[in-house]
Design an enzyme around this catalytic site. Sequence first.
Site, PDB file in Angstrom:
ATOM      1  N   HIS A  40       0.885  -1.309   0.037  1.00  0.00           N
ATOM      2  CA  HIS A  40      -0.102   0.070  -0.008  1.00  0.00           C
ATOM      3  C   HIS A  40       0.779   1.264  -0.015  1.00  0.00           C
ATOM      4  CE1 HIS A  40      -2.896  -3.052   2.272  1.00  0.00           C
ATOM      5  NE2 HIS A  40      -3.621  -2.607   1.289  1.00  0.00           N
ATOM      6  N   ASP A 162      -3.585  -7.250  -7.234  1.00  0.00           N
ATOM      7  CA  ASP A 162      -4.762  -7.583  -7.890  1.00  0.00           C
ATOM      8  C   ASP A 162      -5.138  -7.373  -9.021  1.00  0.00           C
ATOM      9  OD1 ASP A 162      -6.375  -8.140  -4.975  1.00  0.00           O
ATOM     10  OD2 ASP A 162      -4.837  -6.469  -4.573  1.00  0.00           O
ATOM     11  N   VAL A 188       4.847  -5.648  -4.435  1.00  0.00           N
ATOM     12  CA  VAL A 188       5.810  -5.500  -3.441  1.00  0.00           C
ATOM     13  C   VAL A 188       5.799  -6.942  -2.678  1.00  0.00           C
ATOM     14  CG1 VAL A 188       6.506  -4.580  -1.467  1.00  0.00           C
ATOM     15  CG2 VAL A 188       5.679  -3.065  -3.024  1.00  0.00           C
ATOM     16  N   ARG A 199      -4.083  -9.878   4.121  1.00  0.00           N
ATOM     17  CA  ARG A 199      -4.575 -11.084   4.610  1.00  0.00           C
ATOM     18  C   ARG A 199      -3.417 -12.363   5.142  1.00  0.00           C
ATOM     19  NH1 ARG A 199      -8.947 -10.421   0.499  1.00  0.00           N
ATOM     20  NH2 ARG A 199     -10.795 -10.439   1.740  1.00  0.00           N
TER      21      ARG A 199
END
Length: 291
Positions: A40, A162, A188, A199
Site C-alpha cells: 500500500h 490484484d 511488493v 490477509r
Amino acid sequence: MAGPELIRDTRAWQAYCREARRRGGRVALVPTMGFLHQGHLSLMREARRLADAAPPAAGPRLALASIFVNPAQFGPREDLARYPRDLDGDLAKCASAGIDAVLAPEPADVYRPDHQSWVEVGSVAEGLCGASRPGHFRGVATVVLKLLHLSLPDVALFGEKDWQQLQVVRTMVRDLDLDVEIRGMPIVREPDGLALSSRNAYLSPEERSRALALSRALFGARDRAARGERDAGALRAEARRVLDAAGLRVDYVEIVHPETLRPVERAEPGSRMLVAAFAGATRLIDNLALP
Ligand code: AMP
C-alpha cells in the site's frame, strides 16, 4: 510528523476534494481496505510524487487515500467481520508516506439503507476471482466508482497484486468515460517472494511457509517460459504440482491475455499467469507477467 487529515463523512470528503479541483489542484488517490503494509505504501509514495509533479502555479497538490473495508465485495461466507483493521496504525503509515488526507467512512454512509445502484463489468470480471467470488467485482467496481466520484482525482493508483481488479477498474473507466488516469503499480514482495497482503496476517507460521508455493510456482513457470516453454497447459500443470506439493488447496491456475483475461493456449510475452489457492482457511492470490 503531522498526520493526515482524517475525514469520516463522505459529503465532507466530497466538498474537500471538489474545492481542491476548483482551485486547479492535482489530486492522486489510493483506495485501500486498510491494515496497511509496504505494498500500500508504495502506492501512496507514488501518489505523493504524482501530485507533487503538478506545475508550481497549480492549486493544492493532494495525495489522498481511502480506508474502507467494503462490505459489498465480500461474499456471505467470506472474512468481512474478521478482516484486520488498525486505523490508528494506518494513519501513522499514511503520514510516513506523505498522504495529506484519509477518507475512512462508515459502511452506512457509503451504502445508505435504500442503496440500489450497482456497476456490473462484463467478461473481464467473470473468470478467475470473479468465478470463485460471485458478486465480488460488482462490489469492487461500485465502490471504486463511488470513490472516484467523491474524490475527483486526476490519477488513481492500484496494485498489480490484484491484477484482475486492475483490469476491471480500467475497463469500467474506459466504458463509462471517467476522466481519471488509472496507474498500475508493481507487486511488493517479502524478501522470500511472498506477495504482501493484509490477509497474510491470518497465516500461522506453518501456513505462511506453505504459502510461499504461490510465488515459487509463478517464478518456476516464468523460468520455464524463459527457457522456451510456450505451452500454457504444461506451465499450468507444473505450477499446480508445486501448489499441491505444498499442501495448498488450488482455486485456479491460469495463463491469460493481460487485458482481456481470456485464457491462452500458448504463452506469449506479456501473457499473465495468475494463481489463487487456500493456505488453511486463507485464500491468497498472486500473479506475474511471463517473459
Ligand atoms: P487492499 O487494501 O487489499 O484492497 O489493497 C489496496 C490496494 O493496494 C490495491 O490496489 C492493491 O492491489 C494494492 N496492493 C495490495 N497488496 C499489494 C502489494 N503486495 N504490492 C502492490 N500493491 C498492493
